[in-house]
Design a protein around this motif. Structure first.
Motif, short mmCIF file in Angstrom:
data_model
loop_
_atom_site.label_atom_id
_atom_site.label_comp_id
_atom_site.label_asym_id
_atom_site.label_seq_id
_atom_site.Cartn_x
_atom_site.Cartn_y
_atom_site.Cartn_z
N LEU A 10 -0.72 59.18 8.83
CA LEU A 10 -1.74 59.40 9.86
C LEU A 10 -2.79 60.40 9.37
O LEU A 10 -3.99 60.20 9.57
N GLY A 11 -2.32 61.46 8.68
CA GLY A 11 -3.26 62.46 8.16
C GLY A 11 -4.27 61.82 7.22
O GLY A 11 -5.49 62.02 7.37
N TYR A 12 -3.77 61.03 6.27
CA TYR A 12 -4.69 60.40 5.31
C TYR A 12 -5.57 59.36 5.97
O TYR A 12 -6.74 59.19 5.62
N ASN A 23 -12.77 59.69 8.74
CA ASN A 23 -13.82 60.72 8.73
C ASN A 23 -14.82 60.48 7.61
O ASN A 23 -16.03 60.58 7.80
N ILE A 24 -14.29 60.16 6.43
CA ILE A 24 -15.17 59.95 5.27
C ILE A 24 -16.07 58.75 5.52
O ILE A 24 -17.29 58.81 5.30
N ALA A 58 5.20 59.34 8.64
CA ALA A 58 4.34 59.18 9.81
C ALA A 58 3.22 60.20 9.78
O ALA A 58 2.04 59.86 9.92
N PHE A 59 3.58 61.47 9.55
CA PHE A 59 2.57 62.53 9.52
C PHE A 59 1.60 62.31 8.36
O PHE A 59 0.38 62.39 8.52
N LEU A 60 2.17 62.03 7.17
CA LEU A 60 1.32 61.88 5.99
C LEU A 60 0.36 60.72 6.15
O LEU A 60 -0.85 60.85 5.94
N LYS A 97 -18.83 59.61 7.90
CA LYS A 97 -19.89 60.42 7.28
C LYS A 97 -20.82 59.55 6.45
O LYS A 97 -22.03 59.72 6.47
N ILE A 99 -6.72 59.40 9.11
CA ILE A 99 -7.80 60.08 9.84
C ILE A 99 -8.84 60.61 8.84
O ILE A 99 -10.05 60.50 9.07
N ALA A 100 -8.35 61.16 7.71
CA ALA A 100 -9.28 61.66 6.69
C ALA A 100 -10.17 60.52 6.20
O ALA A 100 -11.39 60.66 6.07
N VAL A 154 -7.79 62.12 18.67
CA VAL A 154 -6.45 62.61 18.34
C VAL A 154 -5.63 62.84 19.61
O VAL A 154 -5.05 63.90 19.81
#
Lengths: 189, 218
Positions: free
Chosen positions: B202-204, B210-211, B198-200, B214, B206-207, B21
């Protein structure tokens, strides 16, 4: 009147963090607690106004010598030196202020909001007074966004968040919703 | 160190955007379309590779106490070079008067100098490793950054203006089946080209990464 419009336009409509994407690193990084984000905002306001004044004078010198292409190199060096100087002077003159702002000052050198505003002032061809007002209102906008955001994040810690979006992703999603709220200010100036 | 792994680590395992990040300002600010994201990524790669090479060459001679300012000067010189090069070669407006790549990236080109990725690699990698490793590292991390920006740009462009690299999807398919069509597609979800998207996005994204990570770890 123009200055008031400039302030409203910069703080709300073209908010430096939420619509111009400058200073995202501290916005995501130090927004865990309201106290720290107040300190950070104050430090940014202090350095931003000072850096704008200094780079404005430096720019006059660069233009006179005909080496405007050296802008990036000079600005970043001047800002880095300025931050160091502010740190030393504060330590000597006002230890109370230093202990409040001190830890944030080194972080500010690589905060793109400071360099960004200095370059924007040059691109928008402001004279000195509007430049200072512009820098200060940008700092206000930064503080507004950062403090609001950290308030939300404090509450967010208590919320039940799905595992996948914990941490950074939920911060970005909240920032996106916050940016959407700020879009409501569009076209008022 | 195995140079191939050194190169590949920048894409997924140590991707500067999805994992560390870092460099968020250009990531959010220049990904309104895939081509802008790619342009920004390549400009940063250029600076990253050259600054990594020069810093690893000079690391022995730079006194420890002034190393950060020295690195910043080296980086700033290459940023100036990129800025002038892009002003010269990518500054032609599009056929319908669209702003040029240089205008689109605008402020974010000089701001490469305060991109945490560049200084971070200089401090953490180039100052301690050989010239070749630093070159490969700069190339890998830089292209990983470009990959992340292009991906995010493509997602925002598809959602926001229903096109990829400027190719309008609906119109393109309509023309494919019936070349004489006069169909004009409407707007996408404009919010995705503007700031909130842009924020939304990028947030999704990165999520999502991450998934996936995992799942792989299991």
């Amino acid at each position: 009147m123009e200055l008031i419009l400039l302030i409203i336009g910069t703080v709300f409509v073209n908010n430096i963090v939420l619509s111009q994407f400058l200073g995202i690193c501290p916005f995501i990084g130090v927004s865990g607690r309201v106290n720290t984000s107040v300190g950070m905002s104050a430090a940014v306001a202090f350095v931003m106004v000072l850096a704008t004044i200094v780079t404005y004078i430096i720019q006059l010198l660069l233009d006179k010598l005909g080496i405007a292409f050296m802008q990036t190199v000079t600005y970043i060096l001047v800002i880095a030196a300025l931050v160091q100087m502010v740190e030393i002077i504060l330590k000597k003159v006002s230890p109370a202020l230093y202990s409040a702002l001190g830890i944030f000052l080194p972080l500010i050198t690589t905060n793109c909001a400071i360099l960004g505003v200095a370059i924007l002032v040059y691109q928008k061809e402001f004279t000195l007074l509007p430049a200072v007002v512009y820098a200060f209102s940008n700092a206000l906008g930064f503080g507004l966004a950062l403090i609001t955001f950290s308030g939300i994040r404090e509450q967010l810690e208590l919320a039940n968040i799905p595992n996948g979006v914990k941490g950074v992703p939920i911060a970005f999603i909240v920032a996106g919703i916050l940016a959407m709220a700020f879009m409501g200010f569009a076209n008022i100036v | 160190m195995n140079q191939w792994n050194n190169f590949l680590k920048g894409f997924i395992k140590e991707n500067p955007v999805f994992v560390f990040v870092l460099g968020m300002c250009p990531t959010l600010g220049t990904t309104g379309s895939a081509i802008n994201g790619l342009g920004m990524g390549l400009a940063t790669t250029f600076v990253l590779v050259l600054s990594n090479v020069f810093i690893s060459l000079l690391a022995k001679y730079i006194p420890d106490k002034v190393r950060i300012p020295s690195y910043i000067v080296i980086i700033a010189s290459f940023v100036t070079i990129v800025d002038l090069l892009m002003k010269a070669y990518t500054n032609t407006p599009g056929p319908n008067g669209e702003p040029s790549l240089y205008d689109n990236l605008g402020l974010f080109i000089p701001l490469i100098v305060v991109n945490c990725i560049v200084l971070g690699r200089a401090e953490a990698f180039a100052s301690k490793n050989s010239v070749t490793s630093s070159l490969v590292d700069g190339l890998g991390i830089g292209l990983g950054f470009a990959f992340a920006l292009t991906l995010l740009g493509a997602i925002r462009e598809i959602l926001g203006s229903m096109s990829v690299f400027g190719w309008k999807i609906a119109e393109g398919f309509a023309q494919l089946f019936n070349p004489a069509t006069e169909y004009k597609q409407g707007d996408g979800m404009i919010a995705f080209v503007l700031a909130p998207g842009a924020f939304l996005a990028l947030g999704y994204l990165i999520a999502f990464m991450n998934i996936i990570k995992k799942r792989y770890a299991k």
